[in-house]
Design a protein around this motif. Structure first.
Motif, mmCIF file in Angstrom:
data_model
loop_
_atom_site.group_PDB
_atom_site.id
_atom_site.type_symbol
_atom_site.label_atom_id
_atom_site.label_comp_id
_atom_site.label_asym_id
_atom_site.label_seq_id
_atom_site.Cartn_x
_atom_site.Cartn_y
_atom_site.Cartn_z
ATOM 1 N N ALA A 102 -6.088 8.798 0.318
ATOM 2 C CA ALA A 102 -4.893 8.201 -0.311
ATOM 3 C C ALA A 102 -4.627 6.833 0.286
ATOM 4 O O ALA A 102 -4.396 5.849 -0.433
ATOM 5 C CB ALA A 102 -3.686 9.112 -0.098
ATOM 6 N N ALA A 103 -4.675 6.764 1.606
ATOM 7 C CA ALA A 103 -4.430 5.480 2.271
ATOM 8 C C ALA A 103 -5.453 4.453 1.791
ATOM 9 O O ALA A 103 -5.106 3.289 1.529
ATOM 10 C CB ALA A 103 -4.494 5.659 3.782
ATOM 11 N N GLY A 104 -6.698 4.861 1.656
ATOM 12 C CA GLY A 104 -7.747 3.952 1.201
ATOM 13 C C GLY A 104 -7.491 3.436 -0.207
ATOM 14 O O GLY A 104 -7.577 2.233 -0.475
ATOM 15 N N MET A 105 -7.156 4.363 -1.122
ATOM 16 C CA MET A 105 -6.915 3.949 -2.510
ATOM 17 C C MET A 105 -5.672 3.072 -2.621
ATOM 18 O O MET A 105 -5.646 2.090 -3.368
ATOM 19 C CB MET A 105 -6.750 5.184 -3.408
ATOM 20 C CG MET A 105 -8.018 5.981 -3.594
ATOM 21 S SD MET A 105 -9.365 4.984 -4.276
ATOM 22 C CE MET A 105 -8.800 4.825 -5.948
ATOM 23 N N GLN A 106 -4.642 3.433 -1.891
ATOM 24 C CA GLN A 106 -3.411 2.637 -1.930
ATOM 25 C C GLN A 106 -3.655 1.248 -1.335
ATOM 26 O O GLN A 106 -3.090 0.255 -1.781
ATOM 27 C CB GLN A 106 -2.272 3.381 -1.210
ATOM 28 C CG GLN A 106 -1.836 4.610 -1.996
ATOM 29 C CD GLN A 106 -0.721 5.442 -1.340
ATOM 30 O OE1 GLN A 106 -0.463 6.541 -1.775
ATOM 31 N NE2 GLN A 106 -0.070 4.934 -0.311
ATOM 32 N N VAL A 108 -0.059 9.022 6.442
ATOM 33 C CA VAL A 108 -0.593 7.943 5.604
ATOM 34 C C VAL A 108 -0.393 6.597 6.303
ATOM 35 O O VAL A 108 -1.292 5.748 6.309
ATOM 36 C CB VAL A 108 0.092 7.949 4.217
ATOM 37 C CG1 VAL A 108 -0.271 6.694 3.436
ATOM 38 C CG2 VAL A 108 -0.304 9.186 3.431
ATOM 39 N N GLN A 134 -6.595 1.022 9.004
ATOM 40 C CA GLN A 134 -7.380 0.277 8.003
ATOM 41 C C GLN A 134 -7.012 -1.218 8.021
ATOM 42 O O GLN A 134 -7.892 -2.084 7.971
ATOM 43 C CB GLN A 134 -7.100 0.832 6.598
ATOM 44 C CG GLN A 134 -7.469 2.289 6.422
ATOM 45 C CD GLN A 134 -8.826 2.451 5.733
ATOM 46 O OE1 GLN A 134 -9.672 1.568 5.805
ATOM 47 N NE2 GLN A 134 -9.023 3.577 5.068
ATOM 48 N N PHE A 152 -5.272 12.559 2.942
ATOM 49 C CA PHE A 152 -4.367 11.480 3.361
ATOM 50 C C PHE A 152 -5.149 10.189 3.596
ATOM 51 O O PHE A 152 -4.706 9.101 3.230
ATOM 52 C CB PHE A 152 -3.629 11.874 4.652
ATOM 53 C CG PHE A 152 -2.440 12.747 4.422
ATOM 54 C CD1 PHE A 152 -1.407 12.337 3.583
ATOM 55 C CD2 PHE A 152 -2.329 13.979 5.032
ATOM 56 C CE1 PHE A 152 -0.292 13.147 3.375
ATOM 57 C CE2 PHE A 152 -1.223 14.790 4.830
ATOM 58 C CZ PHE A 152 -0.205 14.372 3.994
ATOM 59 N N SER A 153 -6.310 10.343 4.218
ATOM 60 C CA SER A 153 -7.145 9.177 4.487
ATOM 61 C C SER A 153 -7.602 8.533 3.171
ATOM 62 O O SER A 153 -7.572 7.301 3.013
ATOM 63 C CB SER A 153 -8.351 9.600 5.329
ATOM 64 O OG SER A 153 -9.215 8.510 5.482
ATOM 65 N N LEU A 208 -1.378 8.936 -8.377
ATOM 66 C CA LEU A 208 -1.612 7.578 -7.852
ATOM 67 C C LEU A 208 -1.610 6.565 -9.005
ATOM 68 O O LEU A 208 -1.027 5.482 -8.908
ATOM 69 C CB LEU A 208 -2.953 7.512 -7.115
ATOM 70 C CG LEU A 208 -2.979 7.971 -5.656
ATOM 71 C CD1 LEU A 208 -4.374 7.730 -5.073
ATOM 72 C CD2 LEU A 208 -1.946 7.251 -4.820
ATOM 73 N N ALA A 238 0.815 -1.211 0.000
ATOM 74 C CA ALA A 238 0.000 0.000 0.000
ATOM 75 C C ALA A 238 0.856 1.271 0.000
ATOM 76 O O ALA A 238 0.321 2.355 -0.205
ATOM 77 C CB ALA A 238 -0.943 0.006 1.202
ATOM 78 N N HIS A 270 -3.023 6.132 8.945
ATOM 79 C CA HIS A 270 -4.317 5.753 8.345
ATOM 80 C C HIS A 270 -4.284 4.286 7.906
ATOM 81 O O HIS A 270 -5.225 3.536 8.144
ATOM 82 C CB HIS A 270 -4.621 6.639 7.136
ATOM 83 C CG HIS A 270 -5.138 7.995 7.509
ATOM 84 N ND1 HIS A 270 -6.360 8.192 8.101
ATOM 85 C CD2 HIS A 270 -4.590 9.229 7.377
ATOM 86 C CE1 HIS A 270 -6.555 9.483 8.328
ATOM 87 N NE2 HIS A 270 -5.487 10.143 7.888
ATOM 88 N N LEU A 271 -3.205 3.921 7.266
ATOM 89 C CA LEU A 271 -3.091 2.542 6.781
ATOM 90 C C LEU A 271 -3.128 1.549 7.933
ATOM 91 O O LEU A 271 -3.754 0.493 7.844
ATOM 92 C CB LEU A 271 -1.775 2.365 6.034
ATOM 93 C CG LEU A 271 -1.806 2.581 4.539
ATOM 94 C CD1 LEU A 271 -0.411 2.422 3.978
ATOM 95 C CD2 LEU A 271 -2.748 1.577 3.876
#
Lengths: 180, 369
Positions: free
Chosen positions: B53-57, A92, A99, B50-51, B17, A30, A95-96
């Motif tokens: 981005a983290a989700g898409m990544q 980031v 998740q 950022f959130s 991205l 990710a 956040h990751l």
């Protein structure tokens, strides 16, 4: 973990490696697009975890501890070479971490079980998007390769992939796999 | 920030991205695209971005599990880690980092062909000591050979130490002189002491050998190709097993390992073999391993003075082999070499292919037949 004999520690660690491989790979993928670098960071994370196993508090879950190590290694790599990484800074990574932890806590014996919703969401995509996602990820083709195969422009494929990922993100949020 | 600025930023963010996720970054990294890595105005991003981005990544990362090859790659990944931690655990040697092997384009294929497989030692040994001694000993050896061919995955460790001739059979070789006056070896090539050998069936193996600098040299064969992985050098591959010579004592290096049965027929003379009482291999070992002891009686026959084999009473799987009085490269005095079973864990399907032991981008050079 310092109360374990070397053989016991190795056995326990093997179990932890097997249980956490997919989670860690997901976390690293990710933030790192370059696959050889992902593999390298995976190995390095596991080896650092092994060397520091005596510091691990067994009353706490192993995954967040492992991601903590991985996050530090990723940031160290970013300081040397940013070009292998996607958007990656401490925010980031935080956040990751949340998740991925959310996925880890889902029911299911394996990582595949926990992310079963992903296949459902892919199956529910409109056909052109589903086909493009399949070619990109299941067949590991680049946007260029897919464009050549489908005889459409590179930009059209990139937009289709971008749109498909956005649809998947929404679907996964609805199914509770991702945070809203 | 105005809503139009926000929309522009999001659009630029999505474009970047895609650049990372869909192959453009890789194409650029290989020098096939002139454009540099796009600059993302990270300072202008808020927490919501950022959130997102983290989700898409994360979606991108999760989708990579769809790849059909992922299951096999996962197993290899785990085996690599376990092999590395085992090395560290047992020997305190810093583990190899295959993905960090640097890529260099050099053309010295011939040099690698002097190296080969330690596994042949194990495969060949049973046939080597197959001599006309007693029917029960011959039958036992035959079972050991069959078990070797049929067994699945095994992991052995190799240790080398000064020979203790007093521990040998009383009719064995004379005691060796002490090595006090022997200068320490200056050979920086990888040795067999502390090496780890992985074996599958009768003709697949991987041998990890540590160098004095703590790096690893890895020999292997998947039964079709023999290969050699060295730190910071190209991977060398040959499909001709006869090209290789063993990284083994010269006296052991002639054992063919492809055709065990023929070897049995060819090497049936030269040793006297007896079966001793079964015994455990360590103080806490519950297994009573059957024990064969072979002593060389024909001075013309190449090979160590004595060989001991411990094998499982039910499966005939080799648990340990000990060679007495073998001459090792760089050592003036004969040594004892012991090969001990440490695991029968199933290894990754591609563990015996060279690709499982080096970074994907490492140069691979094939020997010209």
């Amino acid at each position: 973990m310092s109360d374990l004999s070397p053989i016991q520690a190795e056995t326990v660690f093997e179990i932890l490696v097997r249980e956490n491989t997919e989670m860690l790979m997901t976390y690293l993928r990710a933030v790192v697009w370059n696959q050889p670098v992902v593999e390298d960071l995976f190995q390095e994370t596991m080896l650092v975890a092994w060397r520091r196993l005596h510091e691990y508090d067994r009353t706490r879950p192993f995954g967040p501890w492992l991601r903590g190590i991985a996050g530090r290694l990723v940031l160290a790599h970013a300081r040397k070479s940013q070009r292998d990484l996607m958007l990656c800074d401490e925010e980031v990574l935080e956040h990751l971490d949340r998740q991925v932890q959310r996925i880890s806590e889902r029911t299911g014996d394996t990582w595949d079980d926990k992310i079963a919703a992903l296949r459902e969401c892919v199956a529910a995509l409109p056909e052109p998007h589903r086909q493009t996602i399949w070619m990109r990820y299941q067949e590991d083709r680049t946007a260029d390769g897919i464009a050549a195969l489908l005889d459409v422009t590179h930009e059209a494929i990139k937009k289709r992939l971008q749109r498909a990922r956005a649809l998947l993100a929404s679907c996964l949020q609805r199914k509770g796999l991702l945070c809203p | 920030m105005s809503s139009s600025d926000d929309a522009r930023l999001r659009a630029e963010f999505d474009r970047i991205l895609g650049w990372w996720m869909d192959g453009d970054a890789g194409t650029a990294a290989r020098g096939h695209l002139p454009e540099a890595t796009p600059e993302l105005p990270v300072g202008a991003l808020d927490d919501r971005t950022f959130s997102a981005a983290a989700g898409m990544q994360l979606v991108h990362a999760l989708l990579q599990h769809l790849d059909d090859r992922e299951a096999a790659a996962r197993k290899t990944r785990i085996e690599r880690v376990l092999a590395a931690i085992h090395q560290e655990s047992v020997h305190g040697i810093e583990a190899p980092r295959p993905a960090m092997v640097s890529v260099q384009r050099r053309r010295h294929v011939g040099a690698m062909l002097r190296w080969a497989a330690a596994v042949s030692l194990l495969i060949g040994v049973a046939s080597w000591v197959y001599v006309a001694t007693s029917n029960s000993a011959i039958a036992a050896l035959a079972r050991v050979v069959e078990a070797w061919d049929e067994s699945t995955d095994r992991t052995y460790e190799i240790s080398v130490e000064p020979s203790d001739s007093r521990a040998e059979h009383k009719a064995g070789p004379k005691p060796s002189r002490p090595e006090s006056g022997t200068p320490p070896p200056t050979d920086h090539r990888p040795g067999l002491d502390r090496a780890v050998l992985y074996v599958r069936g009768g003709n697949q193996f991987v041998l990890y050998r540590p160098t004095v600098k703590g790096q690893m040299v890895i020999n292997g064969s998947n039964g079709r190709e023999n290969w050699l992985v060295r730190p910071k050098r190209p991977v060398l591959v040959s499909s001709d097993p006869s090209d290789f010579r063993l990284p083994m004592p010269e006296s052991l290096a002639t054992i063919p390992f492809v055709d065990v049965r023929s070897t049995l027929l060819d090497l049936r003379y030269g040793y006297d073999i007896k079966e001793g009482p079964a015994e455990p291999l360590s103080a806490d070992d519950p297994t009573q391993w059957r024990h064969l002891h072979a002593r060389k009686i024909d001075p013309v026959t190449k090979g160590p003075r004595a060989i001991s084999i411990w094998f499982h009473p039910t499966t005939s799987l080799i648990g340990q082999i000990r060679f007495e009085q073998v001459n090792l490269q760089g050592r003036q005095q004969p040594r004892r070499m012991t090969i001990s079973l440490v695991s029968t864990r199933t290894l990754a399907a591609d563990w015996f292919d060279h690709g499982a032991h080096h970074a994907p981008e490492t140069t691979v050079e094939h020997a010209v037949p």
